[in-house]
Design a protein around this motif. Sequence first.
Motif, short mmCIF file in Angstrom:
data_model
loop_
_atom_site.label_atom_id
_atom_site.label_comp_id
_atom_site.label_asym_id
_atom_site.label_seq_id
_atom_site.Cartn_x
_atom_site.Cartn_y
_atom_site.Cartn_z
N ASN A 189 10.66 -13.47 -3.79
CA ASN A 189 9.90 -12.41 -4.30
C ASN A 189 9.96 -10.94 -3.13
O ASN A 189 8.93 -10.08 -3.60
N TYR A 218 7.12 -3.84 -1.84
CA TYR A 218 7.23 -4.27 -3.02
C TYR A 218 7.13 -3.05 -4.11
O TYR A 218 6.75 -2.09 -3.64
N GLU A 276 0.31 -10.72 -1.50
CA GLU A 276 1.53 -10.87 -0.50
C GLU A 276 1.44 -12.60 -0.51
O GLU A 276 2.38 -13.41 -0.59
#
Length: 376
Positions: A39, A72, A322
């Motif tokens: 991710n 991100y 996270e």
Amino acid sequence: MMKRRIIAGVAALGIAFSLAACSAGGRGATDSGAGSGDNKGALVGVAMPTKVSERWIKDGDAVKSDLEKAGYKVDLEYGDNKVQQQAQQVSNMITKGAKVLIIASIDGGALSDQLDAAAKAGIKVISYDRLLTGNKNVDYYVSFDNEKVGVDQANSLLTGLGVLDADGKKTGEKGPFNIEVFAGSLDDNNAGFFFNGAMKTLKPYLEDGTLKIQSGQDQLSQAATQQWDPATAKARMQNLVAKSYSGGTTLDGVLSPYDGISIGIISALQGAGYGTSDRPLPTVTGQDAEAASVKSIIAGQQYSTIYKDTRKLAKQSVTMAEDLLTGKDPEVNDTKSYDNKVKVVPTFLFQPTVVTKDNYKEVLVDSGYYTEADLK
């Protein structure tokens, strides 16, 4: 016989491959969401309710900044206090492939379809400050101790009236003091926590006659302010003054749950002749430490506000995100208090701080939340 065995073997092999594919498909559905797979650089959707309130701008900016620093991608949207607009924004985040959603809702119970869609896609949901209600697909909640906010507001009102001293001890002052109470929006779960915490604290003083609500409007439904709107609060305060304080009775204090509402209340009171040496403004509480209200506190108009450091809230929501994206269980410190009508949502709570003219510099300026120039 040999031919039958070959056919049976091929069929069995086909079934095995089919089951493996189904199994892989099942994992794939989960892997597309948070908590599994790679991710790194994933998209996180952040839905905030409005830009009308200064605090939500600060929250949104802080969450976006912290997520981007962590590597991100971020889709930050503001719903303009329009429920359908926010619902569409969240739906779009799901379609875009967000792996985690951080949602500060306009109406806590209005996003069930989106929450169901998120769960189906394996997307984890963090409810931010305003609890999402009526749906099981709310994974975590991050907020301040909302009942404590109400308790602190009530105690600061009592301190401003002189019933309590700066240490929270009774002074022996019996009044009677005339007060009015305001609450937040009924579609925000927090409004009930704030109001109930405050009224529980004020109850003994109402019962012994130290305080009196002249209007008699002491229920959440009567005190509520739809969408926390300052103009709505101003209109209600004007109405209360006209009906309950036009005969010379003085209003001594107002329990206000939010700085924007406090500004509306003070505006109405100034229009009614309060704020002079002969008729000072009542003690008015607030919440969120918005710059306009801190300036009002410094000027001796609003008495207090509740400071909730949005930097801490943002950082914790990002830490939770996270953890979810890396397959960890986020830290929580409350697993009992926040029932969203379907489940008790695991929660991380921070503690609020009362701010007055006496400590605003220490709490707000020295901590870097504001500069002196911000409050000029």
